[in-house]
Design a protein around this motif. Structure first.
Motif, PDB file in Angstrom:
ATOM      1  N   SER A  97       0.835  -1.199   0.000  1.00  0.00           N
ATOM      2  CA  SER A  97       0.000   0.000   0.000  1.00  0.00           C
ATOM      3  C   SER A  97       0.873   1.252   0.000  1.00  0.00           C
ATOM      4  O   SER A  97       2.099   1.187   0.152  1.00  0.00           O
ATOM      5  N   GLU A 151      -4.465  -0.897   5.443  1.00  0.00           N
ATOM      6  CA  GLU A 151      -3.853  -0.435   4.200  1.00  0.00           C
ATOM      7  C   GLU A 151      -4.552   0.832   3.694  1.00  0.00           C
ATOM      8  O   GLU A 151      -5.775   0.944   3.738  1.00  0.00           O
ATOM      9  N   TYR A 176      -4.423   3.679   0.231  1.00  0.00           N
ATOM     10  CA  TYR A 176      -3.929   3.920  -1.117  1.00  0.00           C
ATOM     11  C   TYR A 176      -4.240   5.358  -1.531  1.00  0.00           C
ATOM     12  O   TYR A 176      -5.302   5.901  -1.196  1.00  0.00           O
ATOM     13  N   THR A 236      -5.026   5.258  -7.688  1.00  0.00           N
ATOM     14  CA  THR A 236      -5.711   3.976  -7.670  1.00  0.00           C
ATOM     15  C   THR A 236      -6.821   3.938  -8.703  1.00  0.00           C
ATOM     16  O   THR A 236      -7.460   4.946  -8.992  1.00  0.00           O
ATOM     17  N   ARG A 292      -9.254   1.648  -8.355  1.00  0.00           N
ATOM     18  CA  ARG A 292     -10.276   0.812  -7.720  1.00  0.00           C
ATOM     19  C   ARG A 292     -11.678   1.349  -7.932  1.00  0.00           C
ATOM     20  O   ARG A 292     -12.637   0.604  -7.955  1.00  0.00           O
ATOM     21  N   ASP A 339     -15.966  -6.960   1.202  1.00  0.00           N
ATOM     22  CA  ASP A 339     -14.963  -6.386   0.310  1.00  0.00           C
ATOM     23  C   ASP A 339     -14.875  -4.867   0.419  1.00  0.00           C
ATOM     24  O   ASP A 339     -13.822  -4.280   0.176  1.00  0.00           O
ATOM     25  N   GLU A 340     -15.981  -4.217   0.761  1.00  0.00           N
ATOM     26  CA  GLU A 340     -16.016  -2.761   0.880  1.00  0.00           C
ATOM     27  C   GLU A 340     -16.771  -2.350   2.144  1.00  0.00           C
ATOM     28  O   GLU A 340     -17.935  -1.953   2.098  1.00  0.00           O
ATOM     29  N   GLN A 373     -14.318   7.264   2.093  1.00  0.00           N
ATOM     30  CA  GLN A 373     -12.905   7.208   1.746  1.00  0.00           C
ATOM     31  C   GLN A 373     -12.447   8.504   1.086  1.00  0.00           C
ATOM     32  O   GLN A 373     -11.362   9.025   1.361  1.00  0.00           O
ATOM     33  N   GLY A 394      -7.861  -0.132   2.115  1.00  0.00           N
ATOM     34  CA  GLY A 394      -7.708  -1.520   1.705  1.00  0.00           C
ATOM     35  C   GLY A 394      -8.020  -2.473   2.848  1.00  0.00           C
ATOM     36  O   GLY A 394      -8.909  -2.237   3.662  1.00  0.00           O
ATOM     37  N   SER A 395      -7.237  -3.540   2.926  1.00  0.00           N
ATOM     38  CA  SER A 395      -7.476  -4.589   3.923  1.00  0.00           C
ATOM     39  C   SER A 395      -6.833  -4.245   5.257  1.00  0.00           C
ATOM     40  O   SER A 395      -5.944  -3.396   5.353  1.00  0.00           O
TER      41      SER A 395
END
Length: 242
Positions: free
Chosen positions: A62, A135, A137, A142, A144, A167-168, A175, A183-184
């Motif tokens: 990241s 994480e 970014y 990005t 994403r 996942d989100e 964000q 992230g994770s």
């Protein structure tokens, strides 16, 4: 600075911390299921503070990270695998371990590590945790959310139809307002045999000091984790209850 060679109690989070080295140790994610999304979302949102953002460790993928502490709770009640270890928010977040449950360590991490965490928890009577990070970014670097922006759900869109998921757990609007893509949550643990050695060494000291407390006729209160009348910093383990 906490030692990376010994397990130490962190009073600010109420956990016995297994040390990890960001420059050496692998930092995997963990399995998140639908029922643990609310706890994960609440924890991440609580930690999204600009003053806590740090440069990413060399092994991280990241752009930046937020260091965090999380609990590692043995879950022998898990129907799928009795060796299961829950990843949970620290005790000071409030609620039971079920309320704080955010997911499970992957099965690949359970061999030896699960037994070590269970023994450390059961013998000391104290919750166990480790270091890790969230994480982050750079938004401008990005891709994403490019598809979301094209669909009108990005920086200029809204999150009317968005729902948190494994996942989100954090929305694009949240964000974007924070200034980073999230992230994770990564778990930082030494390799399994190192964890085993750390736990064995800690418990050896713990047993000696527990015996000394018993011989001296001193109590071992849960709140301090030490013999009555002794400093909490008298030794690596103190005389925590067994």
């Amino acid at each position: 600075m906490p030692s990376r060679d010994t397990i130490q109690y962190a009073p600010d989070v109420g956990l016995l911390m297994i040390p990890g080295d960001p420059a050496k140790d692998y930092a995997p994610g963990f399995a998140v299921f639908d029922d643990s999304v609310p706890a994960l979302r609440a924890f991440v949102l609580d930690r999204l503070r600009k003053e806590d953002v740090r440069p990413a460790p060399s092994k991280a993928r990241s752009d930046a990270v937020i260091p965090v502490h999380l609990g590692l709770v043995p879950r022998p009640d898990n129907d799928y695998d009795s060796r299961a270890v829950s990843v949970a928010a620290p005790p000071h977040h409030g609620g039971s371990v079920l309320d704080r449950h955010m997911g499970y360590l992957y099965s690949s991490a359970l061999y030896v590590t699960s037994e070590s965490i269970r023994e450390l928890t059961e013998e000391t009577g104290m919750p166990v945790g480790c270091h890790r990070w969230i994480e982050l970014y750079d938004l401008e670097n990005t891709s994403r959310f490019y598809d979301d922006e094209e669909d009108g759900d990005g920086a200029d869109g809204d999150d009317t139809d968005w729902e948190p998921s494994r996942d989100e757990p954090v929305s694009w609007a949240e964000q974007n307002a924070f200034g980073y893509a999230v992230g994770s949550v990564r778990v930082l643990l030494p390799e399994r045999q190192t964890v085993r050695a750390l736990v064995d060494n800690y418990l050896a000291v713990h047993r000696r000091e527990a015996d000394q407390c018993a011989e001296g006729g001193q109590s071992r209160p849960v709140s301090s984790g030490t013999c009555a009348g002794r400093s909490p910093n008298a030794s690596p383990s103190g005389c925590a209850p067994v």
